[in-house]
Scaffold this motif. Structure first.
Motif, PDB file in Angstrom:
ATOM      1  N   VAL A  22      -1.429   4.360  -1.773  1.00  0.00           N
ATOM      2  CA  VAL A  22      -0.167   3.783  -2.254  1.00  0.00           C
ATOM      3  C   VAL A  22      -0.002   2.365  -1.730  1.00  0.00           C
ATOM      4  CG1 VAL A  22       2.349   3.945  -2.043  1.00  0.00           C
ATOM      5  CG2 VAL A  22       1.010   5.980  -2.603  1.00  0.00           C
ATOM      6  N   ALA A  23      -0.273   2.150  -0.450  1.00  0.00           N
ATOM      7  CA  ALA A  23      -0.120   0.822   0.139  1.00  0.00           C
ATOM      8  C   ALA A  23      -1.085  -0.180  -0.482  1.00  0.00           C
ATOM      9  CB  ALA A  23      -0.334   0.893   1.651  1.00  0.00           C
ATOM     10  N   ALA A  24      -2.277   0.290  -0.886  1.00  0.00           N
ATOM     11  CA  ALA A  24      -3.248  -0.594  -1.527  1.00  0.00           C
ATOM     12  C   ALA A  24      -2.857  -0.930  -2.960  1.00  0.00           C
ATOM     13  CB  ALA A  24      -4.629   0.053  -1.511  1.00  0.00           C
ATOM     14  N   THR A  25      -2.038  -0.078  -3.579  1.00  0.00           N
ATOM     15  CA  THR A  25      -1.673  -0.237  -4.984  1.00  0.00           C
ATOM     16  C   THR A  25      -0.354  -0.959  -5.162  1.00  0.00           C
ATOM     17  OG1 THR A  25      -2.840   1.819  -5.521  1.00  0.00           O
ATOM     18  CG2 THR A  25      -1.242   1.030  -7.140  1.00  0.00           C
ATOM     19  N   GLU A  26       0.607  -0.672  -4.279  1.00  0.00           N
ATOM     20  CA  GLU A  26       1.982  -1.143  -4.434  1.00  0.00           C
ATOM     21  C   GLU A  26       2.310  -2.159  -3.343  1.00  0.00           C
ATOM     22  OE1 GLU A  26       4.919  -2.382  -5.458  1.00  0.00           O
ATOM     23  OE2 GLU A  26       4.719  -0.680  -6.847  1.00  0.00           O
ATOM     24  N   SER A  27       2.363  -3.424  -3.732  1.00  0.00           N
ATOM     25  CA  SER A  27       2.503  -4.506  -2.754  1.00  0.00           C
ATOM     26  C   SER A  27       3.866  -4.538  -2.084  1.00  0.00           C
ATOM     27  CB  SER A  27       2.244  -5.855  -3.437  1.00  0.00           C
ATOM     28  OG  SER A  27       3.197  -6.098  -4.460  1.00  0.00           O
ATOM     29  N   ARG A  28       4.854  -3.814  -2.625  1.00  0.00           N
ATOM     30  CA  ARG A  28       6.183  -3.832  -2.026  1.00  0.00           C
ATOM     31  C   ARG A  28       6.314  -2.904  -0.826  1.00  0.00           C
ATOM     32  NH1 ARG A  28       9.417  -3.069  -7.598  1.00  0.00           N
ATOM     33  NH2 ARG A  28       7.535  -1.820  -7.988  1.00  0.00           N
ATOM     34  N   VAL A  29       5.316  -2.063  -0.579  1.00  0.00           N
ATOM     35  CA  VAL A  29       5.318  -1.224   0.625  1.00  0.00           C
ATOM     36  C   VAL A  29       5.120  -2.131   1.837  1.00  0.00           C
ATOM     37  CG1 VAL A  29       4.037   0.540   1.902  1.00  0.00           C
ATOM     38  CG2 VAL A  29       4.533   0.865  -0.535  1.00  0.00           C
ATOM     39  N   ARG A  30       6.017  -2.012   2.810  1.00  0.00           N
ATOM     40  CA  ARG A  30       5.979  -2.903   3.975  1.00  0.00           C
ATOM     41  C   ARG A  30       5.126  -2.356   5.113  1.00  0.00           C
ATOM     42  NH1 ARG A  30      10.594  -5.898   5.098  1.00  0.00           N
ATOM     43  NH2 ARG A  30       9.682  -6.132   7.183  1.00  0.00           N
ATOM     44  N   ALA A  31       5.063  -1.020   5.244  1.00  0.00           N
ATOM     45  CA  ALA A  31       4.333  -0.420   6.367  1.00  0.00           C
ATOM     46  C   ALA A  31       3.766   0.915   5.937  1.00  0.00           C
ATOM     47  CB  ALA A  31       5.251  -0.245   7.578  1.00  0.00           C
ATOM     48  N   VAL A  32       2.642   1.302   6.564  1.00  0.00           N
ATOM     49  CA  VAL A  32       1.990   2.560   6.234  1.00  0.00           C
ATOM     50  C   VAL A  32       1.498   3.214   7.517  1.00  0.00           C
ATOM     51  CG1 VAL A  32      -0.202   1.363   5.754  1.00  0.00           C
ATOM     52  CG2 VAL A  32       0.165   3.667   4.865  1.00  0.00           C
ATOM     53  N   VAL A  33       1.699   4.531   7.590  1.00  0.00           N
ATOM     54  CA  VAL A  33       1.227   5.328   8.719  1.00  0.00           C
ATOM     55  C   VAL A  33       0.372   6.466   8.181  1.00  0.00           C
ATOM     56  CG1 VAL A  33       1.867   6.715  10.726  1.00  0.00           C
ATOM     57  CG2 VAL A  33       3.346   4.821  10.003  1.00  0.00           C
ATOM     58  N   SER A  34      -0.857   6.572   8.683  1.00  0.00           N
ATOM     59  CA  SER A  34      -1.752   7.678   8.333  1.00  0.00           C
ATOM     60  C   SER A  34      -2.000   8.495   9.590  1.00  0.00           C
ATOM     61  CB  SER A  34      -3.069   7.156   7.763  1.00  0.00           C
ATOM     62  OG  SER A  34      -3.983   8.221   7.561  1.00  0.00           O
ATOM     63  N   VAL A  35      -1.620   9.772   9.539  1.00  0.00           N
ATOM     64  CA  VAL A  35      -1.749  10.674  10.682  1.00  0.00           C
ATOM     65  C   VAL A  35      -2.833  11.706  10.359  1.00  0.00           C
ATOM     66  CG1 VAL A  35      -0.562  12.349  12.155  1.00  0.00           C
ATOM     67  CG2 VAL A  35       0.699  10.380  11.224  1.00  0.00           C
ATOM     68  N   ALA A  36      -3.918  11.703  11.145  1.00  0.00           N
ATOM     69  CA  ALA A  36      -5.037  12.610  10.892  1.00  0.00           C
ATOM     70  C   ALA A  36      -5.448  12.527   9.423  1.00  0.00           C
ATOM     71  CB  ALA A  36      -4.689  14.050  11.277  1.00  0.00           C
ATOM     72  N   GLY A  37      -5.535  11.294   8.913  1.00  0.00           N
ATOM     73  CA  GLY A  37      -5.815  11.092   7.497  1.00  0.00           C
ATOM     74  C   GLY A  37      -7.175  11.625   7.081  1.00  0.00           C
ATOM     75  N   PHE A  38      -7.205  12.229   5.895  1.00  0.00           N
ATOM     76  CA  PHE A  38      -8.445  12.795   5.347  1.00  0.00           C
ATOM     77  C   PHE A  38      -9.099  11.763   4.452  1.00  0.00           C
ATOM     78  CE2 PHE A  38     -11.105  15.217   2.496  1.00  0.00           C
ATOM     79  CZ  PHE A  38     -11.642  16.206   3.303  1.00  0.00           C
ATOM     80  N   ASP A  39     -10.316  11.345   4.812  1.00  0.00           N
ATOM     81  CA  ASP A  39     -11.064  10.365   4.027  1.00  0.00           C
ATOM     82  C   ASP A  39     -11.924  11.116   3.019  1.00  0.00           C
ATOM     83  OD1 ASP A  39     -12.673   8.384   2.981  1.00  0.00           O
ATOM     84  OD2 ASP A  39     -12.913   7.343   4.893  1.00  0.00           O
ATOM     85  N   PHE A  40     -11.545  11.039   1.748  1.00  0.00           N
ATOM     86  CA  PHE A  40     -12.292  11.745   0.711  1.00  0.00           C
ATOM     87  C   PHE A  40     -13.675  11.157   0.502  1.00  0.00           C
ATOM     88  CE2 PHE A  40      -8.143  13.438  -0.189  1.00  0.00           C
ATOM     89  CZ  PHE A  40      -8.400  14.704  -0.684  1.00  0.00           C
ATOM     90  N   GLY A  41     -13.879   9.924   0.917  1.00  0.00           N
ATOM     91  CA  GLY A  41     -15.227   9.367   0.860  1.00  0.00           C
ATOM     92  C   GLY A  41     -16.179  10.121   1.759  1.00  0.00           C
ATOM     93  N   VAL A  42     -15.705  10.544   2.927  1.00  0.00           N
ATOM     94  CA  VAL A  42     -16.516  11.344   3.840  1.00  0.00           C
ATOM     95  C   VAL A  42     -16.891  12.669   3.194  1.00  0.00           C
ATOM     96  CG1 VAL A  42     -16.482  12.613   6.019  1.00  0.00           C
ATOM     97  CG2 VAL A  42     -15.572  10.285   5.927  1.00  0.00           C
ATOM     98  N   ALA A  43     -15.906  13.356   2.614  1.00  0.00           N
ATOM     99  CA  ALA A  43     -16.166  14.651   1.972  1.00  0.00           C
ATOM    100  C   ALA A  43     -17.128  14.498   0.802  1.00  0.00           C
ATOM    101  CB  ALA A  43     -14.853  15.270   1.507  1.00  0.00           C
ATOM    102  N   GLN A  44     -16.955  13.425   0.029  1.00  0.00           N
ATOM    103  CA  GLN A  44     -17.835  13.206  -1.118  1.00  0.00           C
ATOM    104  C   GLN A  44     -19.282  13.064  -0.673  1.00  0.00           C
ATOM    105  OE1 GLN A  44     -19.565  10.272  -2.170  1.00  0.00           O
ATOM    106  NE2 GLN A  44     -20.110  11.037  -4.197  1.00  0.00           N
TER     107      GLN A  44
END
Length: 278
Positions: free
Chosen positions: A136-158
């Motif tokens: 969302v933060a990469a797509t929507e420039s109006r987002v001011r801050a982003v927090v990822s907690v134990a984020g799942f990287d789908f690139g790793v799974a792929q």
């Protein structure tokens, strides 16, 4: 001093009290169901959109309550195809749903979302929600801050599924066991969607696009779902390489659910938001 006095936010002196408000936001012609945790006071309040993981047994309401106490509005909702919401579940539908909620806040035209400041919006996600928050933060420039907690990287799974045939069965069984609250999908469908996305869902590739946003990554040191050495540290290095000026990270000695670090997590999040969203 009574227990009620301790619970009451001092800003109620304004006469505008805290409230829980039901929220509906349309995404993909489906009404998403959510709750706005609104602080006391006239506002406008900075707002945090909370994004739960897969399948959403824990929607992080404790963080919503803590954020409200700290003066932030918080929106909690369920994605399409989950927990009684119509439509079908898919990984990318979760991203589109989160974008729909954020854009409704930015539009500032919904009476069910009162006293919010559309210029101060953050997204916070756990596990799958961490992936969604960064997308969302990469797509929507109006987002001011982003927090990822134990984020799942789908690139790793792929890559794991592509490189090791046994990994597909591991993911299949893990995801199949979590489908009861979901509709319109299957473990095989989730795997095929992931494989079709390929490296485009590798979170490290998003770092340059998110580098201008205030970012907090919270890793989990005793996590078997998103081990920090696989899902956290490569992303940290990507943000550092991208030269993100408002980037912070930490690793907490806890499990994937942060079951014994919830208060510490709330302090980390509110401290970060106080520095970057106030």
């Amino acid at each position: 001093m009574t227990v009620d006095d301790l619970d009451r936010d001092p800003s109620t002196a304004s006469g505008v009290r805290a409230a829980n408000l039901a929220v509906e936001v349309e995404s993909g012609s489906v009404p998403l169901i959510g709750v706005l945790y609104l602080p006391a006071g006239p506002g406008p309040h900075p707002v945090v959109v909370l994004l739960h993981g897969f399948p959403g047994h824990d929607a992080n309401q404790d963080l919503a309550q803590g954020l409200r106490r700290a003066g932030y509005a918080a929106v909690v909702f369920h994605y399409r195809g989950s927990w009684g919401v119509g439509g079908a579940w898919s990984w990318w539908n979760c991203v589109e749903d989160a974008l729909a909620v954020c854009r409704k806040i930015f539009a500032d035209d919904d009476p069910s979302l009162p006293r919010l400041d559309p210029r101060r919006v953050a997204v916070l996600g756990h596990s799958l929600g961490g992936f969604v928050a960064l997308q969302v933060a990469a797509t929507e420039s109006r987002v001011r801050a982003v927090v990822s907690v134990a984020g799942f990287d789908f690139g790793v799974a792929q890559r794991e599924i592509r490189d090791d045939p046994a990994a597909r069965g591991v993911y299949h069984d893990a995801w199949a066991s979590q489908l009861a609250p979901l509709r319109g999908t299957s473990a095989d469908a989730l795997i095929e969607e992931l494989l079709a996305a390929g490296e485009a869902w590798d979170l490290t590739r998003l770092a340059p696009a998110v580098a201008g946003v205030s970012v907090l990554l919270v890793g989990t040191g005793r996590d078997t779902v998103t081990p920090a050495e696989i899902h956290h540290w490569p992303l940290v290095r990507a943000f550092e390489t991208a030269g993100a000026p408002r980037f912070e990270h930490t690793v907490l000695d806890t499990d994937h659910a942060l079951a014994d670090h919830r208060l510490r997590l709330a302090r980390e999040v509110t401290g970060f938001l106080d520095r970057h969203l106030r």
